[in-house]
Design a protein around this motif. Structure first.
Motif, PDB file in Angstrom:
ATOM      1  N   GLN A 197      -5.865  17.461  -6.619  1.00 17.03           N
ATOM      2  CA  GLN A 197      -4.660  18.157  -5.949  1.00 17.03           C
ATOM      3  C   GLN A 197      -4.183  18.162  -4.622  1.00 17.03           C
ATOM      4  O   GLN A 197      -2.839  17.900  -4.329  1.00 17.03           O
ATOM      5  N   LEU A 198      -5.113  18.096  -3.754  1.00 16.19           N
ATOM      6  CA  LEU A 198      -4.676  18.151  -2.380  1.00 16.19           C
ATOM      7  C   LEU A 198      -4.265  16.675  -2.058  1.00 16.19           C
ATOM      8  O   LEU A 198      -3.179  16.503  -1.238  1.00 16.19           O
ATOM      9  N   ARG A 199      -4.853  15.744  -2.567  1.00 12.26           N
ATOM     10  CA  ARG A 199      -4.068  14.308  -2.501  1.00 12.26           C
ATOM     11  C   ARG A 199      -2.834  14.004  -3.046  1.00 12.26           C
ATOM     12  O   ARG A 199      -1.890  13.493  -2.319  1.00 12.26           O
ATOM     13  N   GLN A 200      -2.561  14.909  -4.223  1.00 14.87           N
ATOM     14  CA  GLN A 200      -1.265  14.785  -4.749  1.00 14.87           C
ATOM     15  C   GLN A 200       0.109  15.389  -3.863  1.00 14.87           C
ATOM     16  O   GLN A 200       0.916  15.038  -3.801  1.00 14.87           O
ATOM     17  N   LEU A 201      -0.550  16.454  -3.426  1.00 15.50           N
ATOM     18  CA  LEU A 201       0.320  17.220  -2.302  1.00 15.50           C
ATOM     19  C   LEU A 201       0.745  16.365  -1.285  1.00 15.50           C
ATOM     20  O   LEU A 201       1.862  16.526  -0.871  1.00 15.50           O
ATOM     21  N   SER A 287       0.374  18.279   8.578  1.00 14.13           N
ATOM     22  CA  SER A 287      -0.075  18.966   7.415  1.00 14.13           C
ATOM     23  C   SER A 287      -0.722  17.906   6.454  1.00 14.13           C
ATOM     24  O   SER A 287      -1.681  18.163   5.754  1.00 14.13           O
ATOM     25  N   ARG A 288      -0.203  16.722   6.447  1.00 17.21           N
ATOM     26  CA  ARG A 288      -0.785  15.737   5.398  1.00 17.21           C
ATOM     27  C   ARG A 288      -2.274  15.297   5.553  1.00 17.21           C
ATOM     28  O   ARG A 288      -2.928  15.394   4.854  1.00 17.21           O
ATOM     29  N   ARG A 292      -5.544  15.932   3.394  1.00 12.98           N
ATOM     30  CA  ARG A 292      -6.468  14.599   3.104  1.00 12.98           C
ATOM     31  C   ARG A 292      -7.846  14.923   3.567  1.00 12.98           C
ATOM     32  O   ARG A 292      -8.592  14.476   2.926  1.00 12.98           O
ATOM     33  N   GLN A 293      -7.804  15.566   4.723  1.00 14.45           N
ATOM     34  CA  GLN A 293      -9.253  15.892   5.300  1.00 14.45           C
ATOM     35  C   GLN A 293      -9.878  16.949   4.583  1.00 14.45           C
ATOM     36  O   GLN A 293     -11.322  16.493   3.987  1.00 14.45           O
TER      37      GLN A 293
END
Length: 302
Positions: A197-201, A287-288, A292-293
């Motif tokens: 989910q976080l990578r897609q965001l 933010s990105r 990713r982190q």
């Protein structure tokens, strides 16, 4: 068309009716001028009806338009009934309380979301418009603990279908998300779900019509208040620069009632609050990086 509770404001009902008629007309490929001529209305009269500015919508006009647009009998009766209720209702001050999550009232929100040109949202969970199927499924399953798999999957599909407005080629929604950092750490569905989910965001935030900024823990409180998630919907302007529909603030009521706020001064106050969040949010690149982190951290927990 979703049914609307008796407590709805007349402006909200007129806007719902107008949106329904506009979508039905466009679905038949008719212009306002051609449709108006067929039912012997003026161009301006039909335009006012579609934008919710007709104070007393006439049942016969609605019935004839539905016939022209080949709307089925059940939906026609709902539209005619809505016209009657909109004409009879009293304005209660620009704040409407309706239903709850995934009720008919929520379907009203989906209609507003689909009609919006711009949407600004402050959230502490990943918003539905950007959720992966697995994240959406985990959220819905947690709420509907007694739901069958078929019911859950149907609700997941409704949520995923909404997302087309962000990625469509023609006039995609201008989407601004102010996302609290807690959304990157609150575990929904497990580490695998969160990492994906976080990578897609991070990836979807690169789209030209999407702005996503994280509001970090370090920013503290805004205006000394706990920030409640909200959505600001803007419906754009017509060829004359006039608003297609007035903007609305939507507050998800979860287990109680959703709120739709139309009062101009309150809507402006939410705009001011959003601007205060922006001033203390990370920029888009940082933010990105944060997202990713956090995804890498969830990778290590698999």
């Amino acid at each position: 068309m979703a049914e609307i509770e008796e407590s709805a404001s007349p402006t909200l009902m007129r806007r719902q009716l107008g949106r329904f008629l506009r979508e039905a007309r466009e679905g038949r490929g008719l212009s306002i001028a051609n449709a108006a001529k067929e039912v012997q209305l003026s161009f301006n009269a039909l335009q006012r009806l579609e934008t919710g500015r007709t104070v007393n919508p006439r049942r016969q006009d609605v019935r004839e338009l539905c016939s022209l647009y080949e709307v089925d009998a059940e939906e026609t009766e709902k539209a005619v009934g809505l016209a009657s209720r909109a004409a009879a209702a009293k304005d209660e001050g620009g704040v409407t309380s309706l239903g709850g999550l995934f009720s008919d009232a929520f379907n009203m929100y989906i209609g507003m979301e689909r009609a919006a040109r711009r949407l600004l949202s402050y959230q502490e969970l990943v918003p539905g418009l950007l959720q992966t199927p697995a994240y959406a499924r985990a959220m819905i399953r947690a709420f509907y603990v007694n739901g069958t798999e078929d019911e859950i999957e149907r609700r997941v599909q409704v949520r995923l279908d909404r997302q087309v407005i962000v990625t469509r080629r023609t006039r995609p929604l201008e989407l601004e998300i102010l996302l609290h950092e807690s959304a990157a750490h609150r575990v929904i569905g497990g580490p695998d779900v969160m990492a994906t989910q976080l990578r897609q965001l991070a990836e979807v935030s690169k789209l030209p019509n999407v702005t996503l900024r994280v509001h970090p823990f370090s920013a503290g409180s805004i205006w000394g208040l706990p920030a409640v998630p909200f959505v600001l919907l803007d419906f754009g302007t017509d060829s004359r620069g006039m608003p297609v529909e007035p903007p609305v603030v939507y507050l998800d009521g979860a287990m109680s009632s959703d709120l739709y706020i139309e009062k101009r001064e309150v809507v402006e106050r939410y705009h001011d609050f959003a601007e205060a969040i922006r001033r203390t949010a990370l920029d888009e690149t940082r933010s990105r990086d944060l997202l990713r982190q956090a995804a890498r951290r969830f990778d290590s927990e698999r």
